[in-house]
Enzyme design. Sequence first.
Site, PDB file in Angstrom:
ATOM      1  N   ASP A 237       8.313   1.511 -46.528  1.00 43.68           N
ATOM      2  CA  ASP A 237       8.031   0.223 -47.181  1.00 43.68           C
ATOM      3  C   ASP A 237       7.723   0.397 -48.673  1.00 43.68           C
ATOM      4  O   ASP A 237       8.126  -0.425 -49.502  1.00 43.68           O
ATOM      5  CB  ASP A 237       6.853  -0.481 -46.500  1.00 43.68           C
TER       6      ASP A 237
ATOM      7  N   LYS B  18       2.684  -0.994 -36.666  1.00 43.30           N
ATOM      8  CA  LYS B  18       2.744   0.018 -37.732  1.00 43.30           C
ATOM      9  C   LYS B  18       1.508   0.914 -37.802  1.00 43.30           C
ATOM     10  O   LYS B  18       1.617   2.100 -38.092  1.00 43.30           O
ATOM     11  CB  LYS B  18       2.951  -0.665 -39.089  1.00 43.30           C
TER      12      LYS B  18
END
Length: 285
Positions: free
Chosen positions: A106, A70
């Site tokens: 997220d 990420k």
Amino acid sequence: MGLAVIGHPIGHSLSPEMHNAALAELARTDPRFAGWRYHAFDIEPDRLPAALDLMRDHGFRGVNLTVPHKVLAVSLVSLLDPGALEAGAVNTLLLEGPGWRGFNTDGYGVAAGILEELGISLQGTPVVILGAGGAARGVAVECLRAGCAGLWVQNRTRTNLDSLLAHLAPLARGIAVRGIEAGRPPEGLPAGAVVINATSAGLRPADPAPADLTAFGRVAGVYDTIYNPPQTRLLAQARQLGIPCANGLGMLVHQGAKALEIWTGVPAPRTAPVMRAAAAKALGY
Ligand code: NDP
């Protein structure tokens, strides 16, 4: 049309089940989605740039990134969404022309999960975050973006807590952000906070709880980002104290539905229920 999740390892990922269930549901009423498939690839970090080039050349439209990609992927995109820039992490890529555009869904996922399952909006709510790793950073950035009423962060290792507080300082927009000293009551924490566990304490049955909830006074809700196992020691204590609580399945589902929205244009709330059912089935809930 190709979509995929890339991670290392990747065998544990529920994303293929969730996305393929949603794509199959969409294809029932819209033939545009008949050929869409979502794959999973195990790619080591040093091979990520080549893998993304290959996927672009093979006509993939979108990619999800999970551990450990990420943060690395931030340097590989040609355009970065503001939310991903603030989080310093990317979990969703959309092919735009010759390059990838990076997003982070997220934060949306955790906010939508807390709203759906605890009925609590982060806006105007005091928030305690447990943890200072990647997930905690994403959650903290979202709390600040949403306009929470102060953020208190507790972490086992002081240096990691200090790094997170330094990252958050320029993003606070006037909201008070404080570290919690180990063994001391959280300074200035009002009643009615939501406590979010973003540590990995609870992934194994023998793990201790990351905090004692009685240290936070009257708490409005407890959200554990862990969803496997479905019940952690922290959630067990919340239930015992009569505090509304939920595990992190909703976060997983809503970040996935938002990624699918970015790739298909179909609003996330439309695909979230079928994704939740697929994930719950895969987990044996
Ligand atoms: P990191 O490795 O980046 O961070 C781990 C964090 O957990 C650190 O703050 C670490 O503290 C803390 N920690 C680990 N063990 C303990 C312990 N025994 N007691 C107290 N604190 C502990 O992991 P991530 O941030 O990537 O992931 C954290 C959690 O978030 C995981 O449980 C994961 O399942 C969950 N998650 C859920 C998602 C969802 O969709 N529901 C999405 C992403 C993550 P220290 O600094 O002291 O090492």
